[in-house]
Design a protein around this motif. Structure first.
Motif, PDB file in Angstrom:
ATOM      1  N   GLY A 178       0.802  -1.216   0.000  1.00 13.19           N
ATOM      2  CA  GLY A 178       0.000   0.000   0.000  1.00 13.19           C
ATOM      3  C   GLY A 178       0.836   1.267   0.000  1.00 13.19           C
ATOM      4  N   ILE A 179       0.301   2.312  -0.625  1.00 20.31           N
ATOM      5  CA  ILE A 179       0.985   3.591  -0.723  1.00 20.31           C
ATOM      6  C   ILE A 179       0.737   4.408   0.547  1.00 20.31           C
ATOM      7  CG2 ILE A 179       1.111   5.768  -2.021  1.00 20.31           C
ATOM      8  CD1 ILE A 179       0.215   4.231  -4.491  1.00 20.31           C
ATOM      9  N   PRO A 180       1.770   5.009   1.135  1.00 22.06           N
ATOM     10  CA  PRO A 180       1.578   5.865   2.327  1.00 22.06           C
ATOM     11  C   PRO A 180       0.711   7.071   1.981  1.00 22.06           C
ATOM     12  CG  PRO A 180       3.905   5.347   1.982  1.00 22.06           C
ATOM     13  CD  PRO A 180       3.191   4.906   0.755  1.00 22.06           C
ATOM     14  N   THR A 181      -0.362   7.271   2.693  1.00 29.02           N
ATOM     15  CA  THR A 181      -1.286   8.355   2.350  1.00 29.02           C
ATOM     16  C   THR A 181      -0.840   9.706   2.897  1.00 29.02           C
ATOM     17  OG1 THR A 181      -2.638   7.875   4.301  1.00 29.02           O
ATOM     18  CG2 THR A 181      -3.260   6.797   2.241  1.00 29.02           C
ATOM     19  N   ASP A 182       0.159   9.727   3.784  1.00 24.65           N
ATOM     20  CA  ASP A 182       0.603  11.009   4.331  1.00 24.65           C
ATOM     21  C   ASP A 182       1.806  11.572   3.579  1.00 24.65           C
ATOM     22  OD1 ASP A 182       2.188   8.963   5.265  1.00 24.65           O
ATOM     23  OD2 ASP A 182       2.546   9.860   7.222  1.00 24.65           O
ATOM     24  N   ALA A 183       2.143  10.959   2.429  1.00 23.81           N
ATOM     25  CA  ALA A 183       3.287  11.420   1.648  1.00 23.81           C
ATOM     26  C   ALA A 183       2.907  12.625   0.787  1.00 23.81           C
ATOM     27  CB  ALA A 183       3.805  10.296   0.755  1.00 23.81           C
ATOM     28  N   ASP A 184       3.841  13.592   0.692  1.00 26.31           N
ATOM     29  CA  ASP A 184       3.664  14.713  -0.220  1.00 26.31           C
ATOM     30  C   ASP A 184       4.066  14.328  -1.636  1.00 26.31           C
ATOM     31  OD1 ASP A 184       2.968  16.974   1.684  1.00 26.31           O
ATOM     32  OD2 ASP A 184       4.822  16.261   2.574  1.00 26.31           O
ATOM     33  N   PHE A 185       5.089  13.477  -1.740  1.00 30.69           N
ATOM     34  CA  PHE A 185       5.550  12.989  -3.039  1.00 30.69           C
ATOM     35  C   PHE A 185       5.729  11.481  -2.957  1.00 30.69           C
ATOM     36  CE2 PHE A 185       7.061  17.372  -3.011  1.00 30.69           C
ATOM     37  CZ  PHE A 185       6.604  17.817  -4.245  1.00 30.69           C
ATOM     38  N   VAL A 186       5.281  10.783  -3.987  1.00 32.04           N
ATOM     39  CA  VAL A 186       5.481   9.340  -4.085  1.00 32.04           C
ATOM     40  C   VAL A 186       6.243   9.061  -5.375  1.00 32.04           C
ATOM     41  CG1 VAL A 186       4.380   7.083  -4.302  1.00 32.04           C
ATOM     42  CG2 VAL A 186       3.382   8.805  -2.785  1.00 32.04           C
ATOM     43  N   LEU A 187       7.396   8.428  -5.245  1.00 33.07           N
ATOM     44  CA  LEU A 187       8.213   8.106  -6.411  1.00 33.07           C
ATOM     45  C   LEU A 187       8.308   6.594  -6.562  1.00 33.07           C
ATOM     46  CD1 LEU A 187      10.090   9.244  -8.662  1.00 33.07           C
ATOM     47  CD2 LEU A 187      11.990   8.807  -7.097  1.00 33.07           C
ATOM     48  N   ASP A 188       8.012   6.104  -7.757  1.00 36.11           N
ATOM     49  CA  ASP A 188       8.054   4.680  -8.069  1.00 36.11           C
ATOM     50  C   ASP A 188       9.413   4.352  -8.681  1.00 36.11           C
ATOM     51  OD1 ASP A 188       7.696   2.104  -8.947  1.00 36.11           O
ATOM     52  OD2 ASP A 188       5.816   2.496 -10.010  1.00 36.11           O
ATOM     53  N   VAL A 189      10.223   3.548  -7.981  1.00 33.21           N
ATOM     54  CA  VAL A 189      11.533   3.185  -8.521  1.00 33.21           C
ATOM     55  C   VAL A 189      11.559   1.732  -9.003  1.00 33.21           C
ATOM     56  CG1 VAL A 189      12.739   4.900  -7.127  1.00 33.21           C
ATOM     57  CG2 VAL A 189      12.469   2.587  -6.225  1.00 33.21           C
ATOM     58  N   ARG A 190      10.394   1.181  -9.285  1.00 37.47           N
ATOM     59  CA  ARG A 190      10.348  -0.167  -9.843  1.00 37.47           C
ATOM     60  C   ARG A 190      10.905  -0.210 -11.251  1.00 37.47           C
ATOM     61  NH1 ARG A 190       4.135  -1.553  -8.416  1.00 37.47           N
ATOM     62  NH2 ARG A 190       3.992   0.632  -9.109  1.00 37.47           N
ATOM     63  N   ALA A 250       8.074   9.698  -0.229  1.00 37.60           N
ATOM     64  CA  ALA A 250       7.964   8.244  -0.142  1.00 37.60           C
ATOM     65  C   ALA A 250       8.518   7.610  -1.415  1.00 37.60           C
ATOM     66  CB  ALA A 250       6.507   7.830   0.061  1.00 37.60           C
ATOM     67  N   ILE A 251       9.469   6.712  -1.244  1.00 38.81           N
ATOM     68  CA  ILE A 251      10.113   6.022  -2.351  1.00 38.81           C
ATOM     69  C   ILE A 251       9.638   4.572  -2.336  1.00 38.81           C
ATOM     70  CG2 ILE A 251      12.296   5.507  -3.490  1.00 38.81           C
ATOM     71  CD1 ILE A 251      11.886   8.478  -3.029  1.00 38.81           C
ATOM     72  N   GLY A 252       9.035   4.131  -3.428  1.00 37.93           N
ATOM     73  CA  GLY A 252       8.447   2.795  -3.438  1.00 37.93           C
ATOM     74  C   GLY A 252       9.033   1.865  -4.480  1.00 37.93           C
ATOM     75  N   CYS A 253       9.213   0.614  -4.092  1.00 33.90           N
ATOM     76  CA  CYS A 253       9.520  -0.452  -5.051  1.00 33.90           C
ATOM     77  C   CYS A 253       8.505  -1.572  -4.794  1.00 33.90           C
ATOM     78  CB  CYS A 253      10.967  -0.931  -4.921  1.00 33.90           C
ATOM     79  SG  CYS A 253      11.413  -1.654  -3.322  1.00 33.90           S
TER      80      CYS A 253
END
Length: 288
Positions: A178-190, A250-253
Motif C-alpha cells: 500500500g501507498i503511504p497516504t501522508d506522503a507529499d511525493f510518491v516516487l516509483d523506482v520499480r 515516499a520512495i516505493g519499489c
C-alpha cells in the motif's frame, strides 16, 4: 507571543489515539482525553497563568459532542491569542479499521446508529471529521504502522524545530503493502534493475553495501537520484517561503526491501548535509 504549545490530537476511532497520547505523556505533554471542544477555551483560561503546563495535548473524540465544529472555533481563538496550536489527525484505512475492531471485539461509538454495521459507522465518522482533517497540520495514516513506528512519526512532528527549518522525512515502502497516504511525493523506482533477481542479493536489503553497489552500478539509478535531489532542492525553499514546514517523500519499489531503501537512504544522506531535521525510515523492510 505565548510560549505554550497546544496539540489537538484527533482522528478516526481505532487509529491509535490512545497509543499517541501515551507517547505524548512520556515526552512531557499534559494530556487530557476526550475533552468536549466547547470546554477547551475554559480549560486554557484556567491554566494559562501557570508555568507548570507549557506543553498541553487534548485528545478530541468526535463522539464527545454534537457540535464538533466548536473545536475549530476554539483552535481559531487560541491561534489569535498567540498559542502555538498543532492539529494532528490520525487516519486509518477502512479495511484495516474493520480488522482491528474484529480482533479486539470493540464496539464502534456509532455502531448502534447503523444497526451494528462497523463499515457504515466508520464512513459516517469520517464524514463528520472531514472539516477537521482538512484543517489538520499533520495527517498520519496509521494503517501500516506499528506502535513504535507511530511513536517515531510523532517524534518527528513534535520534537523537531519545524518552525525555523524544513523537516524532511524520507521513507521507503513496498507498493504491494500500500501507498503511504501522508506522503507529499510518491516516487516509483520499480523502473530500476531489481536486486531481487540476483540470487546472492535476494535475502539482503538496501541497507547492505552489496545491494547499494548493485543499484548504483546502473547509470539510470544515478541519474534518477540526481534529478530527484535537484527537484527537491528547488521546491524546499519555496515551501518554506509559503509557511510549509514539512515534506514527506515516499520512495516505493515492489516489496520495500531493496531499491526503495537504497534510494531513500541516499536521498536522506544528501539532504542531511543541507538541513538539520532530516529523518528516514523503511516501513516495509522487515516484511517478506
Amino acid at each position: 507571543m505565548n510560549d505554550k504549545e497546544l496539540v489537538i490530537l484527533t482522528g478516526v476511532s481505532g487509529a491509535g489515539k490512545s497509543t499517541a497520547m501515551s507517547f505524548m505523556e512520556d515526552v512531557g505533554y499534559f494530556c487530557i482525553d476526550n475533552m468536549p471542544p466547547e470546554l477547551i477555551n475554559a480549560f486554557i483560561n484556567l491554566i494559562e497563568k501557570s508555568d507548570s503546563y507549557k506543553k498541553i495535548a487534548i485528545v478530541a473524540d468526535v463522539r464527545s459532542t454534537e457540535v464538533f465544529n466548536t473545536l475549530l472555533e476554539s483552535v481559531d481563538k487560541l491561534n489569535d491569542e498567540g498559542y502555538n496550536v498543532k492539529i494532528i489527525y490520525l487516519d486509518i484505512k477502512n479495511h484495516v479499521a474493520l480488522k482491528r475492531y474484529k480482533l479486539t471485539r470493540r464496539k464502534h461509538p456509532f455502531a448502534d446508529k447503523f444497526s451494528g454495521s462497523i463499515a457504515d459507522a466508520l464512513a459516517y465518522e469520517k464524514d463528520l471529521l472531514t472539516p477537521l482533517r482538512q484543517r489538520a497540520d499533520y495527517v498520519v495514516d496509521t494503517s501500516g504502522l506499528t506502535s513504535n513506528q507511530l511513536r517515531s512519526r510523532l517524534t518527528q512532528i513534535l520534537l523537531g524545530d519545524d518552525r525555523a527549518i524544513m523537516n524532511i522525512h524520507v521513507m521507503s515502502f513496498g507498493f504491494k503493502h500500500g501507498i503511504p497516504t501522508d506522503a507529499d511525493f510518491v516516487l516509483d523506482v520499480r523502473c530500476l534493475p531489481n536486486p531481487y533477481w540476483v540470487e546472492s542479493l535476494r535475502s539482503k536489503t538496501g541497507l547492505d553495501q552489496e545491494v547499494e553497489d548493485y543499484v548504483f552500478s546502473f547509470e539510470e539509478s544515478k541519474q534518477l537520484l540526481e534529478r530527484l535531489e535537484g527537484f527537491l532542492d528547488f521546491l524546499n525553499p519555496l515551501y518554506i517561503k509559503e509557511g510549509k514546514s514539512q515534506i514527506v517523500v515516499a520512495i516505493g519499489c515492489t516489496g520495500g526491501n531493496h531499491r526503495s531503501v537504497v534510494i531513500a537512504e541516499a536521498l536522506a544522506k544528501y539532504f542531511s548535509k543541507r538541513w538539520e531535521n532530516v529523518t528516514v525510515n523503511h516501513r516495509d523492510i522487515d516484511r517478506n
